[in-house]
Design a protein around this motif. Structure first.
Motif, mmCIF file in Angstrom:
data_model
loop_
_atom_site.group_PDB
_atom_site.id
_atom_site.type_symbol
_atom_site.label_atom_id
_atom_site.label_comp_id
_atom_site.label_asym_id
_atom_site.label_seq_id
_atom_site.Cartn_x
_atom_site.Cartn_y
_atom_site.Cartn_z
ATOM 1 N N VAL A 133 29.787 -55.018 23.228
ATOM 2 C CA VAL A 133 29.614 -53.620 22.822
ATOM 3 C C VAL A 133 28.696 -52.882 23.799
ATOM 4 C CG1 VAL A 133 28.715 -52.131 21.011
ATOM 5 C CG2 VAL A 133 30.047 -54.145 20.397
ATOM 6 N N ALA A 134 27.606 -53.555 24.198
ATOM 7 C CA ALA A 134 26.680 -52.920 25.141
ATOM 8 C C ALA A 134 27.356 -52.662 26.485
ATOM 9 C CB ALA A 134 25.440 -53.792 25.325
ATOM 10 N N ASN A 135 28.134 -53.651 26.968
ATOM 11 C CA ASN A 135 28.855 -53.464 28.232
ATOM 12 C C ASN A 135 29.875 -52.343 28.132
ATOM 13 O OD1 ASN A 135 27.448 -55.533 29.480
ATOM 14 N ND2 ASN A 135 28.940 -57.104 28.891
ATOM 15 N N PHE A 136 30.459 -52.213 26.966
ATOM 16 C CA PHE A 136 31.435 -51.127 26.774
ATOM 17 C C PHE A 136 30.766 -49.764 26.944
ATOM 18 C CE2 PHE A 136 33.213 -48.007 23.808
ATOM 19 C CZ PHE A 136 34.484 -47.860 24.359
ATOM 20 N N PHE A 137 29.583 -49.602 26.350
ATOM 21 C CA PHE A 137 28.891 -48.319 26.480
ATOM 22 C C PHE A 137 28.401 -48.093 27.906
ATOM 23 C CE2 PHE A 137 28.469 -48.801 21.812
ATOM 24 C CZ PHE A 137 28.965 -47.557 21.445
ATOM 25 N N ASP A 138 27.997 -49.190 28.589
ATOM 26 C CA ASP A 138 27.605 -49.049 29.992
ATOM 27 C C ASP A 138 28.781 -48.592 30.843
ATOM 28 O OD1 ASP A 138 25.048 -49.790 29.381
ATOM 29 O OD2 ASP A 138 25.319 -51.903 29.921
ATOM 30 N N LEU A 139 29.936 -49.187 30.593
ATOM 31 C CA LEU A 139 31.130 -48.776 31.326
ATOM 32 C C LEU A 139 31.476 -47.322 31.050
ATOM 33 C CD1 LEU A 139 33.424 -51.919 30.906
ATOM 34 C CD2 LEU A 139 32.342 -51.113 33.004
ATOM 35 N N LYS A 140 31.290 -46.924 29.800
ATOM 36 C CA LYS A 140 31.572 -45.533 29.449
ATOM 37 C C LYS A 140 30.629 -44.587 30.188
ATOM 38 C CE LYS A 140 32.232 -42.556 25.424
ATOM 39 N NZ LYS A 140 32.141 -42.469 23.938
ATOM 40 N N ASN A 141 29.330 -44.933 30.252
ATOM 41 C CA ASN A 141 28.373 -44.096 30.969
ATOM 42 C C ASN A 141 28.674 -44.067 32.465
ATOM 43 O OD1 ASN A 141 26.986 -43.564 28.577
ATOM 44 N ND2 ASN A 141 25.645 -45.332 28.822
ATOM 45 N N ASN A 142 29.049 -45.227 33.025
ATOM 46 C CA ASN A 142 29.397 -45.265 34.446
ATOM 47 C C ASN A 142 30.627 -44.419 34.730
ATOM 48 O OD1 ASN A 142 27.259 -46.987 34.970
ATOM 49 N ND2 ASN A 142 28.490 -48.841 34.724
ATOM 50 N N PHE A 143 31.556 -44.447 33.808
ATOM 51 C CA PHE A 143 32.761 -43.632 33.985
ATOM 52 C C PHE A 143 32.412 -42.143 33.985
ATOM 53 C CE2 PHE A 143 36.220 -41.209 32.026
ATOM 54 C CZ PHE A 143 37.230 -41.446 32.948
ATOM 55 N N THR A 144 31.485 -41.750 33.112
ATOM 56 C CA THR A 144 31.059 -40.347 33.076
ATOM 57 C C THR A 144 30.384 -39.961 34.380
ATOM 58 O OG1 THR A 144 30.730 -40.566 30.689
ATOM 59 C CG2 THR A 144 29.743 -38.661 31.754
ATOM 60 N N THR A 145 29.558 -40.867 34.915
ATOM 61 C CA THR A 145 28.880 -40.582 36.188
ATOM 62 C C THR A 145 29.886 -40.449 37.325
ATOM 63 O OG1 THR A 145 26.968 -41.836 35.401
ATOM 64 C CG2 THR A 145 27.099 -41.389 37.764
ATOM 65 N N LEU A 146 30.859 -41.369 37.356
ATOM 66 C CA LEU A 146 31.889 -41.302 38.391
ATOM 67 C C LEU A 146 32.722 -40.031 38.262
ATOM 68 C CD1 LEU A 146 33.122 -45.012 38.451
ATOM 69 C CD2 LEU A 146 31.783 -43.832 40.209
ATOM 70 N N GLU A 147 32.965 -39.625 37.042
ATOM 71 C CA GLU A 147 33.733 -38.403 36.822
ATOM 72 C C GLU A 147 32.971 -37.186 37.342
ATOM 73 O OE1 GLU A 147 34.602 -37.607 32.747
ATOM 74 O OE2 GLU A 147 36.475 -36.589 33.214
ATOM 75 N N THR A 148 31.647 -37.184 37.126
ATOM 76 C CA THR A 148 30.825 -36.085 37.636
ATOM 77 C C THR A 148 30.843 -36.052 39.162
ATOM 78 O OG1 THR A 148 29.395 -36.356 35.701
ATOM 79 C CG2 THR A 148 28.540 -35.058 37.530
ATOM 80 N N LYS A 149 30.704 -37.222 39.804
ATOM 81 C CA LYS A 149 30.740 -37.273 41.260
ATOM 82 C C LYS A 149 32.105 -36.856 41.787
ATOM 83 C CE LYS A 149 27.212 -40.865 41.742
ATOM 84 N NZ LYS A 149 26.913 -42.244 42.221
ATOM 85 N N PHE A 150 33.133 -37.240 41.101
ATOM 86 C CA PHE A 150 34.481 -36.844 41.517
ATOM 87 C C PHE A 150 34.652 -35.330 41.455
ATOM 88 C CE2 PHE A 150 38.848 -35.803 40.238
ATOM 89 C CZ PHE A 150 39.537 -36.282 41.345
ATOM 90 N N ASP A 151 34.065 -34.724 40.429
ATOM 91 C CA ASP A 151 34.144 -33.265 40.326
ATOM 92 C C ASP A 151 33.397 -32.601 41.482
ATOM 93 O OD1 ASP A 151 35.643 -33.409 38.059
ATOM 94 O OD2 ASP A 151 33.909 -33.360 36.711
ATOM 95 N N SER A 152 32.239 -33.160 41.856
ATOM 96 C CA SER A 152 31.480 -32.586 42.961
ATOM 97 C C SER A 152 32.264 -32.687 44.263
ATOM 98 C CB SER A 152 30.130 -33.300 43.105
ATOM 99 O OG SER A 152 29.371 -33.205 41.915
ATOM 100 N N LEU A 153 32.866 -33.849 44.519
ATOM 101 C CA LEU A 153 33.684 -34.017 45.715
ATOM 102 C C LEU A 153 34.889 -33.080 45.701
ATOM 103 C CD1 LEU A 153 33.646 -37.916 46.060
ATOM 104 C CD2 LEU A 153 32.451 -36.262 47.500
ATOM 105 N N GLN A 154 35.461 -32.897 44.531
ATOM 106 C CA GLN A 154 36.629 -32.033 44.434
ATOM 107 C C GLN A 154 36.256 -30.568 44.699
ATOM 108 O OE1 GLN A 154 38.641 -32.388 40.667
ATOM 109 N NE2 GLN A 154 40.644 -32.263 41.630
ATOM 110 N N ARG A 155 35.093 -30.160 44.205
ATOM 111 C CA ARG A 155 34.653 -28.794 44.482
ATOM 112 C C ARG A 155 34.345 -28.601 45.965
ATOM 113 N NH1 ARG A 155 32.231 -29.201 39.286
ATOM 114 N NH2 ARG A 155 30.325 -30.070 40.163
ATOM 115 N N ALA A 156 33.751 -29.621 46.600
ATOM 116 C CA ALA A 156 33.482 -29.529 48.040
ATOM 117 C C ALA A 156 34.785 -29.449 48.835
ATOM 118 C CB ALA A 156 32.658 -30.732 48.500
#
Length: 605
Positions: free
Chosen positions: A366-389
């Protein structure tokens, strides 16, 4: 406890008789109910099955059978039986068609749970029918009918029988159809008994006799009967003629007990079998817990009992650090033999892990699942920044290409043009990045747009924007700091806000004349309102090379008009809403610059 004084016999009979026929829109409802029940059974969805129970029109013909027996109306009995047969065949056909073509088509718990009806299902059908008839015979109707439809469950077992028919699973077909049959029989039986208890037969027979007497006496008068009264008299006499005769009543009275015993017998057998299986499982659990858990100290994770005619097996999954010994297995088999369970075969599987370790693994998962979810959110944010650039780079390339194209095209007509700049860029060049942003970026932009209160501080050239929470905003207002800050207007024309300072005088004037301006705008025509709006200004700067051998066209009015039309067309500007300003800048040749520098006197020391 008295239910006689509040009953409405005539209204109840008319209501049930009006809904007996399965035709017209009832056929559509019946087929939809069968398909809904089939989908719910196929997907193991209880909510869909309940919905199919509520809209099913099967209850009225079944109530009509019991009511026809109760009031001795042979015509109603025949009509009810005929319509019940039609509804049953139509429901079976609809469910058979669905399960014949469905891509799933596996036996689900909802289907298997309706293949072995017991005596308990008989009691559910009987008491559900009693509740339905008692509530339906009241002068003031109650809301018990939907509960009766859910409790008795007529359509799901019928559709389960359609599954067995489509898949050639005859045990499923017979068991499910038997459940539908006992539901229909005992709902009809409860209807018959309640109708007889409420004396519907005597009340309706007395009503018929009184009506025949009134109409017969009126027929002997000079005025006679009208056409409607004549048809009513004929209908009442026909109903009297179609009542069950005494010998028919005696025949059915002798036949019904034998029929009910024949219907109940299989359910009693299924109930005894079910009780025996539960007792066997309980004994097995007691023996296994005694020998393995209490004496040997093993943790039993899961146990499974397979009881078939060709195979009887006990599967055990234990948690232990050591292997189970032969002595422990022999003690367990001996205890099973003493309990009368010697024909069961033991199959023990050991897992080298304890229950505590299993719980710990579950928590880590369960803990790893939430970590993966948080990492996915971080990656999604970085992807948005790259896409805007990337979009920003694409915007710059588009702007440069457009300016180069404009410059090259103008050089054909005016070779002395060096370059062109346009501010602001036309709308058709602006790349819309709202569709390219991910859900996270869209969510963030929406949250930014929804904010209303900001604090702006100018420590440098650009302002620092800080969001004000409700507490900070209240503190500023109470402290009188609200009026000390300048007024600003924030507007979102793109992803980031645009900040414009508003003078205090304009703010005061706007607050005072706001309502007056609205009234004036409503009275003025559309053309004036368009002119009143602020027109967008587009500035074009043309850089010219100076050549002594050629004359520049900037001083020729005709050439100026031609250049203006060119930019109005290529920039797609509206002559009403847009204003075009063209500036000319003559560049000094490099050699002239050098000569100027040479002729300048040396600086004084």
């Amino acid at each position: 406890m008295d239910i006689l004084h509040d009953s409405a016999p005539l209204a109840t009979v008319r209501e049930i008789d009006a809904n007996i026929e399965v035709r017209g829109y009832n056929i559509w409802i019946l087929v939809c109910s069968a398909l809904l029940a089939s989908i719910g059974l196929d997907t193991n969805s209880t909510a869909v099955i309940i919905g199919a129970m509520l809209i099913s029109p099967l209850m009225s013909p079944i109530l009509g059978v019991g009511l026809g027996f109760g009031i001795n109306n042979r015509q109603m009995l025949e009509r009810s039986g005929r319509n019940l047969l039609i509804a049953t065949i139509a429901s079976l056909l609809a469910s058979w068609l669905y399960f014949a073509f469905t891509p799933l088509g596996e036996i689900t718990p909802e289907i298997s749970g309706r293949t072995k009806p017991t005596l308990l299902d008989v009691l559910v059908a009987f008491f559900g029918g009693v509740a339905g008839v008692v509530s339906g015979s009241r002068k003031e109707k109650t809301n018990a009918i939907p509960g009766v439809a859910i409790a008795t469950a007529l359509m799901p077992p019928l559709c389960s029988a359609g599954f067995g028919l489509a898949k050639m699973e005859w045990t499923v077909f017979l068991g499910a159809f038997y459940l539908f049959f006992i539901n229909a029989v005992f709902i009809s039986l409860s209807t018959y008994l309640i109708v007889r208890y409420l004396k519907f037969n005597e009340i309706i027979k007395a009503e018929r006799k009184a009506r025949v007497k009134v109409l017969s006496e009126k027929a002997e008068t000079k005025k006679g009967l009208s056409v409607d009264e004549q048809s009513e008299l004929a209908q009442v006499k026909m109903e009297q003629a179609q009542e069950l005769k005494d010998h028919q009543k005696r025949f059915f009275a002798r036949l019904i007990p034998y029929f009910l015993v024949a219907v109940i017998a299989p359910s009693i057998y299924f109930l005894l079998t079910f009780i025996q299986e539960q007792r066997t499982k309980n004994r097995i659990e007691e023996v296994v817990n005694e020998q393995l858990k209490r004496k040997a100290g093993f943790d039993i994770i899961r146990s499974e009992v397979i009881d078939k005619s060709d195979k009887k097996e006990i599967k055990l999954y234990i948690s232990a650090q050591k292997e189970i010994t032969q002595v422990e297995k022999r003690n367990l088999n001996d205890e099973l033999n003493r309990s009368g369970l010697g024909d069961y075969t033991l199959n023990i599987s050991r897992i080298n892990i304890t229950k505590d370790e299993i719980d710990e693994l579950n928590s880590k998962i369960v803990a790893n699942f939430f970590d993966l979810k948080n990492n996915f959110t971080t990656l999604e944010t970085k992807f948005d920044s790259l896409q805007r650039a990337q979009l920003k780079i694409q915007q710059q390339r588009t702007n440069v290409d457009f300016m180069v194209h404009i410059s090259n095209e103008l050089k054909i007509f005016y070779p002395l043009i060096d370059s062109v700049t346009v501010k602001p860029l036309p709308n058709f060049l602006v790349i819309d990045n709202s569709k390219s942003m991910s859900n996270l970026s869209k969510r963030s932009s929406v949250e930014i747009r929804d904010l209303k209160h900001f604090k702006l501080d100018w420590d440098g050239v650009f302002p620092e924007i800080t969001r004000l929470d409700s507490v900070e905003l209240l503190t500023l207002r109470k402290g009188g700091k609200k009026n000390k800050h300048p007024h600003f207007k924030l507007s979102w024309t793109s992803f980031f806000p645009k900040i414009e300072q508003v003078k205090k005088e304009n703010v005061a004037i706007n607050q005072k004349t706001n309502q007056k301006d609205k009234n004036k705008d409503q009275k003025k025509p559309n053309a004036l309102s368009v002119n009143k709006e602020q027109r967008s200004i587009t500035t074009v700067t043309l850089f010219w090379q100076q050549d002594s051998s050629r004359s520049l066209p900037i001083n020729v009015p005709m050439e100026q008009e031609r250049i203006e039309r060119y930019f109005m067309t290529n920039l797609k500007l509206d002559s009403v809403k847009s204003e075009l300003k063209i500036q000319h800048f003559v560049m000094q040749p490099p050699q002239d610059k050098d000569e100027t520098q040479e002729n300048e006197p040396p600086p004084k020391k």
